[in-house]
Design an enzyme around this catalytic site. Structure first.
Site, PDB file in Angstrom:
ATOM      1  N   ASP A 111       0.828  -1.197   0.000  1.00 39.08           N
ATOM      2  CA  ASP A 111       0.000   0.000   0.000  1.00 39.08           C
ATOM      3  C   ASP A 111       0.874   1.262   0.000  1.00 39.08           C
ATOM      4  O   ASP A 111       1.871   1.339   0.735  1.00 39.08           O
ATOM      5  CB  ASP A 111      -0.873  -0.024   1.266  1.00 39.08           C
ATOM      6  CG  ASP A 111      -1.987   0.996   1.239  1.00 39.08           C
ATOM      7  OD1 ASP A 111      -2.825   0.929   0.326  1.00 39.08           O
ATOM      8  OD2 ASP A 111      -2.009   1.868   2.137  1.00 39.08           O
ATOM      9  N   GLU A 151       2.151  -0.078  -4.810  1.00 36.10           N
ATOM     10  CA  GLU A 151       1.113   0.864  -5.235  1.00 36.10           C
ATOM     11  C   GLU A 151       1.723   2.254  -5.337  1.00 36.10           C
ATOM     12  O   GLU A 151       2.210   2.796  -4.336  1.00 36.10           O
ATOM     13  CB  GLU A 151      -0.049   0.907  -4.229  1.00 36.10           C
ATOM     14  CG  GLU A 151      -1.180   1.789  -4.735  1.00 36.10           C
ATOM     15  CD  GLU A 151      -2.068   2.386  -3.656  1.00 36.10           C
ATOM     16  OE1 GLU A 151      -3.196   2.788  -3.985  1.00 36.10           O
ATOM     17  OE2 GLU A 151      -1.629   2.496  -2.492  1.00 36.10           O
TER      18      GLU A 151
HETATM   19  C1  NOJ Z   1      -4.412   3.018  -0.809  1.00 36.65           C
HETATM   20  C2  NOJ Z   1      -5.525   2.039  -0.748  1.00 36.65           C
HETATM   21  O1  NOJ Z   1      -5.672   1.419  -1.983  1.00 36.65           O
HETATM   22  C3  NOJ Z   1      -6.751   2.798  -0.311  1.00 36.65           C
HETATM   23  O2  NOJ Z   1      -7.914   2.026  -0.409  1.00 36.65           O
HETATM   24  C4  NOJ Z   1      -6.537   3.283   1.095  1.00 36.65           C
HETATM   25  O3  NOJ Z   1      -7.626   4.070   1.503  1.00 36.65           O
HETATM   26  C5  NOJ Z   1      -5.258   4.099   1.199  1.00 36.65           C
HETATM   27  N1  NOJ Z   1      -4.164   3.498   0.510  1.00 36.65           N
HETATM   28  C6  NOJ Z   1      -4.846   4.241   2.620  1.00 36.65           C
HETATM   29  O4  NOJ Z   1      -4.329   3.026   3.082  1.00 36.65           O
END
Ligand code: NOJ
Length: 540
Positions: free
Chosen positions: A201, A264
């Site tokens: 993440d 990500e």
């Molecule tokens: C990215 C995640 O994909 C999203 O769903 C989340 O709200 C934020 N990061 C915070 O963790």
């Protein structure tokens, strides 16, 4: 034959676990539900599943607020059930990736509970604490992605803590070696259990400028845009030192054979590709979300593919994404007819594709009534289109109550058209979206050029996007019509000869072309080129 890592030839599939399959009848999906649906995933032909967070969590951000990194939230099941899922998936030759959320914890995580007790707490430096500004306000202008200041005053100790997302998601201090070591142990815990890797993440957020300067204002910001875009996050994300942290995560993954690290990252392509790391010591796959923001138009898409291909570092393996739990559904964005063309693009580009659950049956972006809104982003910043619930609705399995997702009213509404758009019906319809996905995945599996070949752009004009994937001994042509009107396709100065492998409408598979072809409106074709077909150089 292919001396490639599995994740280079794999088709990935993202499961948002709350919405995939409810097994215990509480209206929320769970691990047993996922296990029950493994035959479906095998039949679809995917190779690996990434499951969004399943760890214990107060669910302020639906699992992206972790309160225990080495457990399973009872909503989803137990560690034993995860083990059973891993064993069953592996028996079916499916890989399972978990979602690692290292940037922040829940405010209920024992680390944060200890950290906030006093300024002298041994865990104080595990999070990012700062004194108030001279006026008593937040230490600087850093913004939370979900609206408002990124600083929360904790009255107990009179300092502010930093949270890039909700106040209930305090950021860990990744400059502290103890934090790194603890998270490495978390990773080993799951890798030893047999997990095949992680999607990490917000990996580009892990470090922030340790001098805490204000972020500069964004001159392009307009009212009505998401509020954190009012400043440019130059000091809060994409810090040069983050690559050393990511290399550390990668070294842990590499302690185990055949595992993968996916990051990500939402950044422009030139910045994104730095996340492969120096000498490819970073993420195996920095998620490429560029298609999510590109207008649906042939020239722009061709340009984007070229830019990405040209920017990749030597040895860096590409990847493509069409949707995820944070962004509007592709079918909602481009419409159902073009969603088929998008599927053809995703599954014929060079690099690892990731399918978002439900896109393979054409799930729409579902309008969510105000009283059913769950997403904290929409609750904090209502009415400007930030809400993510509409892309997280229950998987549509069949035409029975609650779309076969649950025996009870699901946590989010089911799409209105579920009686038509569902797995059960589509699996019996050779012209369905589901069957198109199956045929594309199968074609990709059979074709070395689609799996591993070079990408060669041929044409992008009007609504036509035409490219060839090629490897020694095999060439595959992809022709996509991004509009509703007929488009003739010929090779200028060449000869288009071949056989259709996959047609978007399922009505031309196997057709032989001896000269040119004509793409009908909203039609796409994947063709095996005849050995004597003469393909001109790029005419993009
Ligand atoms: C990215 C995640 O994909 C999203 O769903 C989340 O709200 C934020 N990061 C915070 O963790």
């Amino acid at each position: 034959m292919d001396r490639r890592a599995w994740w280079q030839t794999a088709v990935m599939y993202q499961i948002y676990p709350r919405s995939f399959q409810d097994d215990n009848g509480d209206g929320i999906g769970d691990l047993r539900g996922i296990r029950r649906r493994l035959p479906y995933l095998c039949d679809l032909g995917i190779d690996a599943v990434w499951i969004s967070p399943i760890f214990p969590s107060p669910m302020a951000d639906f699992g992206y607020d972790v309160s225990d990194y080495t457990g399973i939230d009872p909503l989803f099941g137990t560690l034993r059930e995860l083990d059973a899922l891993l064993a069953a998936a592996h028996a079916d030759e499916l890989k399972i990736l978990l979602d690692l959320v290292p940037n922040h914890t829940s405010d209920r995580h024992p680390w944060f509970q200890e950290s906030r007790v006093s300024r002298q707490s041994p865990r104080r430096d595990w999070y990012i604490w700062r004194d108030p500004a001279p006026d008593g306000g937040p230490p600087n202008n850093w913004r939370s992605a979900f609206g408002g200041s990124a600083w929360e005053l904790d009255p107990r100790t009179g300092q502010y803590y930093y949270h890039a997302f909700l106040a209930a998601q305090p950021d860990l201090n990744w400059r502290n070696p103890a934090v790194r070591a603890a998270m490495h142990e978390v990773m080993r815990f799951w890798l030893k259990r047999g997990v095949d890797g992680f999607r990490v993440d917000v990996i580009w957020h892990l470090l922030k400028d340790d001098q805490f300067p204000d972020n500069p204002p964004n001159p392009a910001f307009r009212p009505g845009q998401r509020p954190d875009h009012a400043v440019i996050p130059v000091h809060t994300t994409d810090q040069p030192e983050v690559h050393e942290v990511i290399a550390g995560l990668r070294r842990v993954v590499d302690e185990f054979p055949d595992r993968v690290l996916i990051g990500e990252i939402y950044l422009p392509i030139d910045r994104l590709v730095t996340y492969y790391g120096r000498d490819l010591e970073g993420a195996h796959l920095p998620f490429n979300f560029a298609l999510l923001d590109t207008p649906w138009e042939a020239r722009g898409i061709a340009k984007l593919i070229d830019e990405y291909e040209a920017a990749l570092p030597p040895g860096g393996w590409p990847n493509w994404v069409l949707g995820n739990h944070d962004r509007p559904r592709i079918a909602g964005r481009v419409g159902p007819a073009q969603a088929r063309i998008a599927a053809m693009l995703l599954l014929t580009l060079r690099g690892t594709p990731t399918i978002y659950y439900g896109d393979e049956i054409g799930m729409p972006q579902v309008p969510i009534p105000t009283d059913r809104v769950c997403d904290p982003f929409e609750r904090n910043v209502p009415g400007i289109g930030c809400g993510r619930d509409g892309a997280r609705t229950p998987m549509q399995w069949d035409a029975t109550a609650n779309a076969g997702f649950s025996t009870r009213e699901p946590w989010l509404p089911v799409a209105a058209g579920y009686a038509r758009d569902n797995v059960e019906r589509e699996r019996r319809d050779p012209a369905s979206m589901l069957d198109l996905y199956r045929r594309l995945i199968a074609a990709r599996r059979r074709s070395p050029s689609l799996r591993l070949g070079h990408y060669r752009p041929i044409a992008a004009s009007g609504d036509l996007l035409l490219y060839v994937r090629e490897c020694p001994g095999e060439r595959t042509l992809v022709g996509l019509n991004l509009g509703g009107h007929t488009v003739p396709v010929t090779f200028p100065g060449g000869q288009l000869r071949g056989e259709v492998l996959v047609s978007s409408g399922a009505d031309r598979d196997g057709a032989i072309s001896q000269g040119g072809i004509t793409l009908r409106g909203n039609e796409g074709l994947v063709m095996a080129l005849a050995p004597d077909a003469v393909v001109p150089p790029s005419v993009v």
